[in-house]
Enzyme design. Sequence first.
Site, short mmCIF file in Angstrom:
data_model
loop_
_atom_site.label_atom_id
_atom_site.label_comp_id
_atom_site.label_asym_id
_atom_site.label_seq_id
_atom_site.Cartn_x
_atom_site.Cartn_y
_atom_site.Cartn_z
N TYR A 55 -4.94 33.50 -6.10
CA TYR A 55 -5.60 32.47 -6.89
C TYR A 55 -5.43 32.77 -8.38
O TYR A 55 -6.07 33.67 -8.92
CB TYR A 55 -7.08 32.39 -6.55
CG TYR A 55 -7.38 32.00 -5.12
CD1 TYR A 55 -6.41 31.42 -4.30
CD2 TYR A 55 -8.64 32.21 -4.56
CE1 TYR A 55 -6.69 31.08 -2.99
CE2 TYR A 55 -8.93 31.86 -3.25
CZ TYR A 55 -7.95 31.31 -2.47
OH TYR A 55 -8.23 30.95 -1.16
N HIS A 127 -4.49 36.58 4.40
CA HIS A 127 -4.50 35.17 3.97
C HIS A 127 -3.71 34.29 4.94
O HIS A 127 -4.15 33.19 5.29
CB HIS A 127 -3.92 35.07 2.56
CG HIS A 127 -4.51 33.98 1.75
ND1 HIS A 127 -4.50 33.99 0.37
CD2 HIS A 127 -5.13 32.82 2.10
CE1 HIS A 127 -5.10 32.89 -0.09
NE2 HIS A 127 -5.47 32.18 0.94
N SER A 207 -12.56 24.36 2.36
CA SER A 207 -12.41 22.91 2.12
C SER A 207 -13.32 22.08 3.02
O SER A 207 -12.89 21.10 3.63
CB SER A 207 -10.95 22.48 2.31
OG SER A 207 -10.12 23.09 1.36
N PRO A 208 -14.62 22.44 3.12
CA PRO A 208 -15.52 21.66 3.98
C PRO A 208 -15.80 20.27 3.43
O PRO A 208 -16.35 19.43 4.14
CB PRO A 208 -16.79 22.51 4.00
CG PRO A 208 -16.77 23.25 2.69
CD PRO A 208 -15.31 23.56 2.46
N LEU A 209 -15.40 20.02 2.18
CA LEU A 209 -15.56 18.69 1.58
C LEU A 209 -14.22 17.97 1.48
O LEU A 209 -14.07 17.02 0.71
CB LEU A 209 -16.20 18.80 0.19
CG LEU A 209 -17.62 19.38 0.19
CD1 LEU A 209 -18.13 19.53 -1.23
CD2 LEU A 209 -18.56 18.49 1.01
N GLY A 210 -13.24 18.39 2.29
CA GLY A 210 -11.96 17.70 2.31
C GLY A 210 -11.29 17.67 0.95
O GLY A 210 -10.72 16.66 0.57
N ARG A 211 -11.34 18.81 0.24
CA ARG A 211 -10.76 18.93 -1.10
C ARG A 211 -11.30 17.85 -2.03
O ARG A 211 -10.58 17.30 -2.87
CB ARG A 211 -9.23 18.89 -1.01
CG ARG A 211 -8.68 19.94 -0.06
CD ARG A 211 -7.19 20.09 -0.13
NE ARG A 211 -6.71 20.98 0.93
CZ ARG A 211 -6.75 22.32 0.90
NH1 ARG A 211 -7.27 22.92 -0.15
NH2 ARG A 211 -6.30 23.04 1.90
N GLY A 212 -12.58 17.56 -1.85
CA GLY A 212 -13.27 16.62 -2.71
C GLY A 212 -13.29 15.19 -2.18
O GLY A 212 -14.12 14.38 -2.62
N LEU A 214 -14.26 13.95 0.69
CA LEU A 214 -15.44 13.58 1.46
C LEU A 214 -16.69 13.39 0.60
O LEU A 214 -17.72 12.97 1.10
CB LEU A 214 -15.71 14.64 2.54
CG LEU A 214 -14.61 14.80 3.59
CD1 LEU A 214 -14.91 15.96 4.53
CD2 LEU A 214 -14.43 13.52 4.40
#
Length: 332
Positions: A55, A127, A207-212, A214
């Site tokens: 990162y 990773h 990514s539980p928010l779908g990369r933003g 959602l």
Amino acid sequence: MKKRTLGQGLEVSAVGLGCMGMSQAYGAYDEADSLKTLDRALDLGVNFFDTAEAYGPYRNEELLGRSLASRRAGLVIATKFGFTFKAQAGDHGAISGTDGRPEHAKEVAEASLKRLRLDVIDLYYLHRADPAVPIEDTVGAMADLVRDGKVRALGLSEVSADMLRRAHAVHPIAALQSEYSLWTRDVESNGVLAACRDLGIGFVPFSPLGRGFLTGKQVGTDGLEEKDFRRSLPRFQDENLAANRLLVEAVTRMAEARGVTAAQVALAWVLAQGNDIVPIPGARRIRHLEENVAAADIALISDDLDRLNDIFAPGKVAGARYPEAFEKLTKT
């Protein structure tokens, strides 16, 4: 902040913080804002922070080192190795391959300890598995780091159920990290989530928010900066975007009826899938962090869960997770 326990007794906040976006992938970043967000996370009781050498590359570990080292007690800091990448200025750590060689696992751990300003890494992930190196060899080297007192617990990211079992036979695995959200539910059907539960391994969705997407706030690539990697993701493109937007609109309507946000509904759904699941949504700004943390106190009723499961049933989401070239690069 409520707590949950991963494998090997790692007690973490029910919602962790994925830190990648503070240093790459989503366009311009502001380290001053990120440091304020990290401070606020600590104040809110978040103790689980996720980074990786890739990162930045390196910048994100250095950022966490500056922010967290002086408040180390009680924190669970996770980092990762296993990608190769272009590290030149301007390349933003473009992934070029995988490297799971035992000597590489140890070299990266030493470098990460320095960047993070730590004496021990709490959770050290592979990773991505390297197809050229048996998983037993890679995990064997990671286990050496545990025995040497440089790593507290081991994790894997995006591996198959079979590979997870093989790795766990070499040394106990504390956590398996993989993408998981309303619109990415592969682990429910490919045996990975079941294997985690059979073996007592915690599951950490990234990514539980779908990369933003959602959150209902990110409607497509319009407005994204040129170097935002979401511009390359199939689900954000053309006809896929139009189909997926309809799914998110249904989540937004549910959220509005309950006086919460779509992001909080999406996170509450992930949290409701089991107490062994600890999502790590990203947040570069304090308001987004606070919104995510508050989701831990939202309890969806069974009718809500059934409705969301139906809206995002397998086959209804349009487009692959990644471009084909990246899928091939990381497939094990």
